[in-house]
Design a protein around this motif. Structure first.
Motif, mmCIF file in Angstrom:
data_model
loop_
_atom_site.group_PDB
_atom_site.id
_atom_site.type_symbol
_atom_site.label_atom_id
_atom_site.label_comp_id
_atom_site.label_asym_id
_atom_site.label_seq_id
_atom_site.Cartn_x
_atom_site.Cartn_y
_atom_site.Cartn_z
ATOM 1 N N LYS A 39 -68.121 11.800 3.936
ATOM 2 C CA LYS A 39 -66.903 11.307 4.104
ATOM 3 C C LYS A 39 -67.714 9.778 4.738
ATOM 4 C CE LYS A 39 -63.683 14.882 4.808
ATOM 5 N NZ LYS A 39 -63.207 14.891 6.166
ATOM 6 N N TYR A 40 -66.901 8.447 3.990
ATOM 7 C CA TYR A 40 -66.691 7.622 4.675
ATOM 8 C C TYR A 40 -65.696 7.139 5.294
ATOM 9 C CZ TYR A 40 -71.139 7.509 2.183
ATOM 10 O OH TYR A 40 -72.805 7.975 1.901
ATOM 11 N N GLN A 41 -66.132 5.883 6.082
ATOM 12 C CA GLN A 41 -64.540 5.668 6.635
ATOM 13 C C GLN A 41 -64.900 3.206 6.909
ATOM 14 O OE1 GLN A 41 -61.671 6.969 7.678
ATOM 15 N NE2 GLN A 41 -60.895 4.937 8.229
ATOM 16 N N GLY A 42 -64.672 3.011 6.317
ATOM 17 C CA GLY A 42 -64.465 1.205 5.966
ATOM 18 C C GLY A 42 -64.370 0.881 5.560
ATOM 19 N N ALA A 43 -64.267 -0.138 4.413
ATOM 20 C CA ALA A 43 -63.341 -1.142 4.584
ATOM 21 C C ALA A 43 -64.444 -1.906 2.857
ATOM 22 C CB ALA A 43 -63.031 -2.420 4.618
ATOM 23 N N MET A 44 -63.935 -2.010 1.733
ATOM 24 C CA MET A 44 -64.367 -2.887 0.692
ATOM 25 C C MET A 44 -63.138 -3.590 -0.368
ATOM 26 S SD MET A 44 -65.737 -0.884 -2.853
ATOM 27 C CE MET A 44 -65.676 -2.867 -4.523
ATOM 28 N N PRO A 45 -64.090 -4.954 -0.508
ATOM 29 C CA PRO A 45 -63.256 -6.045 -0.748
ATOM 30 C C PRO A 45 -62.882 -6.084 -2.079
ATOM 31 C CG PRO A 45 -65.162 -6.598 -0.449
ATOM 32 C CD PRO A 45 -65.373 -5.878 0.098
ATOM 33 N N SER A 46 -61.325 -6.454 -2.426
ATOM 34 C CA SER A 46 -61.208 -6.651 -3.513
ATOM 35 C C SER A 46 -62.101 -7.650 -4.285
ATOM 36 C CB SER A 46 -59.583 -7.098 -3.377
ATOM 37 O OG SER A 46 -59.088 -8.089 -5.110
ATOM 38 N N PHE A 47 -62.600 -7.738 -5.891
ATOM 39 C CA PHE A 47 -63.428 -8.705 -6.223
ATOM 40 C C PHE A 47 -62.623 -9.138 -7.562
ATOM 41 C CE2 PHE A 47 -66.595 -6.359 -4.316
ATOM 42 C CZ PHE A 47 -67.271 -7.086 -3.771
ATOM 43 N N ALA A 48 -61.178 -9.941 -6.966
ATOM 44 C CA ALA A 48 -60.395 -10.139 -7.897
ATOM 45 C C ALA A 48 -60.347 -11.349 -8.889
ATOM 46 C CB ALA A 48 -58.451 -9.795 -8.065
ATOM 47 N N GLN A 49 -60.833 -12.350 -7.402
ATOM 48 C CA GLN A 49 -61.402 -13.235 -8.222
ATOM 49 C C GLN A 49 -62.659 -13.293 -8.992
ATOM 50 O OE1 GLN A 49 -62.665 -11.201 -5.186
ATOM 51 N NE2 GLN A 49 -65.060 -12.467 -4.838
ATOM 52 N N LEU A 50 -62.656 -12.439 -9.765
ATOM 53 C CA LEU A 50 -64.047 -12.617 -10.690
ATOM 54 C C LEU A 50 -63.310 -12.330 -12.014
ATOM 55 C CD1 LEU A 50 -67.457 -9.947 -9.611
ATOM 56 C CD2 LEU A 50 -66.603 -12.799 -9.128
ATOM 57 N N SER A 51 -63.533 -12.613 -13.170
ATOM 58 C CA SER A 51 -62.657 -12.377 -14.218
ATOM 59 C C SER A 51 -62.798 -11.284 -14.886
ATOM 60 C CB SER A 51 -63.012 -13.339 -15.142
ATOM 61 O OG SER A 51 -64.517 -13.238 -15.709
ATOM 62 N N ASP A 52 -62.303 -10.809 -16.087
ATOM 63 C CA ASP A 52 -62.237 -9.639 -16.302
ATOM 64 C C ASP A 52 -63.580 -9.031 -17.446
ATOM 65 O OD1 ASP A 52 -59.480 -9.087 -15.538
ATOM 66 O OD2 ASP A 52 -58.409 -9.672 -17.168
ATOM 67 N N ALA A 53 -63.802 -10.009 -18.096
ATOM 68 C CA ALA A 53 -65.055 -9.728 -18.409
ATOM 69 C C ALA A 53 -66.586 -9.482 -17.303
ATOM 70 C CB ALA A 53 -65.600 -11.479 -19.005
ATOM 71 N N GLU A 54 -66.099 -10.571 -16.326
ATOM 72 C CA GLU A 54 -67.129 -9.893 -15.143
ATOM 73 C C GLU A 54 -66.983 -9.065 -14.190
ATOM 74 O OE1 GLU A 54 -68.645 -14.838 -13.452
ATOM 75 O OE2 GLU A 54 -66.454 -13.899 -12.878
#
Length: 199
Positions: A135-150
């Motif tokens: 189990k892990y408790q934390g947070a991972m950010p969104s990478f929506a700023q990257l393009s779909d291809a990236e």
């Protein structure tokens, strides 16, 4: 009244004050010190400047500024994106940091349903998640700023690296998941919310 003879005898018992002339600096040591200073000056003047490319890790300014957005139809370097965006937490080995950052190597979230990985990358995740039985408790950010291809290149890299042997993701899947989740403005809350995507 003091006796002058006693005063003279007392003065004779005292040691003389030390003087530098008693033990002067050896001439050989002085010449060696002067020689070393002269050698250092000549060495510095004759060496090449320290900003040469031969020093350091020899990466160019373009390499250090991060991956550029790929041109339409160009291949995306998923490994470079991973190194720039993910390796600080998940490590270059994909093993993560036990108890802090989950591993990507052998992760059921990475090699499982492609939609889940796409949504993790697009929206991030916070709260409790179990990876490889831990189990892990934390947070991972969104990478929506990257393009779909990236994002597709990044996901394909981690799905096929280390011990992972999953199929690559394509940009069309990322574009579809981005459009479907356009109303979402917060990360997924734990593994249960991610599993609900495929029910």
């Amino acid at each position: 009244m003091s006796n002058p003879q006693n005063d003279i005898r007392a003065q004779r018992r005292e040691n003389e004050d030390p003087e530098e002339a008693v033990r002067p600096m050896p001439l050989s040591a002085l010449l060696i010190a002067i020689g070393m200073v002269l050698w250092a000056v000549v060495y510095i003047l004759r060496t090449e400047p320290l900003d040469m490319a031969a020093f350091g890790d020899q990466r160019t300014r373009a390499e250090l500024s991060g991956p550029a957005a790929p041109a339409a139809g160009a291949a995306v370097d998923g490994k470079a994106l991973f190194a720039a965006q993910c390796a600080a937490c998940h490590q270059a080995t994909g093993k993560g940091l036990p108890g802090v950052f989950p591993p990507l190597d052998g992760s059921e979230w990475v090699t499982g349903e492609p939609r889940i990985l796409a949504n993790i990358l697009l929206h991030g995740i916070t709260g409790e998640i179990t990876v490889a039985g831990q189990k892990y408790q934390g947070a991972m950010p969104s990478f929506a700023q990257l393009s779909d291809a990236e994002l597709a290149g990044l996901a394909s890299y981690i799905r096929s690296s280390w011990s992972n042997q999953a199929e690559p993701l394509n940009a069309e899947l990322l574009a579809k998941e981005r459009a479907d989740g356009s109303a979402r403005s917060t990360p997924f809350e734990g593994g249960a919310a991610l599993k609900a995507l495929v029910k």
